[in-house]
Scaffold this active site. Sequence first.
Site, PDB file in Angstrom:
ATOM      1  N   TYR A   5      -1.999  -0.812  10.800  1.00 11.44           N
ATOM      2  CA  TYR A   5      -1.995  -1.438   9.343  1.00 11.44           C
ATOM      3  C   TYR A   5      -0.926  -1.510   8.667  1.00 11.44           C
ATOM      4  CZ  TYR A   5      -3.730  -1.640   4.797  1.00 11.44           C
ATOM      5  OH  TYR A   5      -3.937  -1.617   3.504  1.00 11.44           O
ATOM      6  N   LYS A  65       1.892  -4.040   6.737  1.00 11.81           N
ATOM      7  CA  LYS A  65       2.172  -4.102   5.414  1.00 11.81           C
ATOM      8  C   LYS A  65       3.721  -3.726   5.215  1.00 11.81           C
ATOM      9  CE  LYS A  65      -1.692  -4.236   3.408  1.00 11.81           C
ATOM     10  NZ  LYS A  65      -2.042  -5.838   2.877  1.00 11.81           N
ATOM     11  N   SER A 110       0.768  -1.211  -0.078  1.00  9.86           N
ATOM     12  CA  SER A 110       0.336   0.049  -0.046  1.00  9.86           C
ATOM     13  C   SER A 110       0.821   1.093  -0.054  1.00  9.86           C
ATOM     14  CB  SER A 110      -0.921   0.044   1.203  1.00  9.86           C
ATOM     15  OG  SER A 110      -1.352   1.311   1.364  1.00  9.86           O
TER      16      SER A 110
END
Length: 338
Positions: free
Chosen positions: A149, A153, A125
Amino acid sequence: MKKILVAGGMGYIGSHTVVNLIENGYDPIIVDNLSNSNIEVLNRINMITGKKPAFYKVDLCDYDKLENVFKENDFVAAIHFAGLKAVGESVEKPLMYYQNNLISTLNLIELMEKYKVNNLVFSSSATVYGDPISVPIYETFDLHVTNPYGRTKLMIEDILRDYCKVHKEFNVALLRYFNPIGAHPSGLIGEDPNGIPNNLMPYITQVAIGKRECLGVFGNDYNTKDGTGVRDYIHVCDLAYGHVLALDKLFTNSGLVTYNLGTGNGYSVLEVLHAMEKACGFKIPYQIKPRREGDIATCYANCDKAFKEIGFKAKYNIDDMCRDSWNWQKKNPNGYKK
Ligand code: NAD
Ligand code: UFG
């Protein structure tokens, strides 16, 4: 036909990629625990492509069940979409995010090694860039993350970088998505968030369809063209096709490669809102609200590397994205729920 394991293939980006894989002659095998998706997706994929892909309702965190999928199929590659993705929720429930996103990935890599499946496309991302020093953002920029989050990643990217250093036979494409919106032009598959949408586009379409009263615009005092946040929105069908191109690259024994997938254009919240008003033909009410914690002013990609190395170029513009998002919302006011 080449079998591709598509982890999280029932979700928003995964389902569009499954359609693209079928259209490009692959045999996608979906593994998904349906924690954020609906079984109806399989029928919709069948309606679009004439093919119902094989589906395993399996949690990637369950090593033994995942191993059964590997025993039953001879995969040439895996695409890994499975993960929890709500930034705010990750701040509230960090352990849930670390557990789900990391354990699932470790299990997947371990089984790929055991069954000699040497090609992996991973959904990373733009969040790994944090607040960039400048725009457009290049793949070589420093990586900073600000929430659990994003940290999952970046940790997964690091794990894969470490792994590839010693496993020269293993090929990985880290695809850093910018802001996927839009839906398949058929209106049969699209984004179907649970509860109140966190993201801009589903919120706008739910206001437009009358499910919510008014869009809250999070801040109009950023240093941007109109004061509202600027992002690189990319049509989910363009993004899906990027995965097919990335697979071709892996099959040349590429080692680890990293690509930004966006359009290279930045649009403000108000520009997106106005493009959506054009698509639906009426005004959409909005109100300026305070900034949302953790948001940055501007984020858009430089996508030259993906163009040069895999031939990736987005073909849909912001009006196409709004038209297709609205078409999906109109045809499915309650998403996949009957
Ligand atoms: P999504 O929630 O629609 O799809 C993810 C799918 O994974 C869902 O179907 C869910 O049921 C499944 N899943 C989650 N945990 C699982 C597990 N442990 N085992 C099996 N299945 C599991 O999300 P999406 O928007 O399609 O995103 C796909 C990937 O791309 C995610 O990894 C996300 O973090 C990443 N990403 C998304 C965006 C975005 O804005 N949508 C942006 C950048 C990166
Ligand atoms: N916004 C509003 N009102 C809303 C929702 C969003 O004004 O109701 C604004 C935000 O402040 C931001 C822009 O719209 O300026 C886009 O916000 P989104 O929530 O749609 O997207 P983000 O850029 O914040 O984050 C998304 C994904 C992340 C991912 C990131 C980069 O949600 O998971 O893109 O890929 F990490």
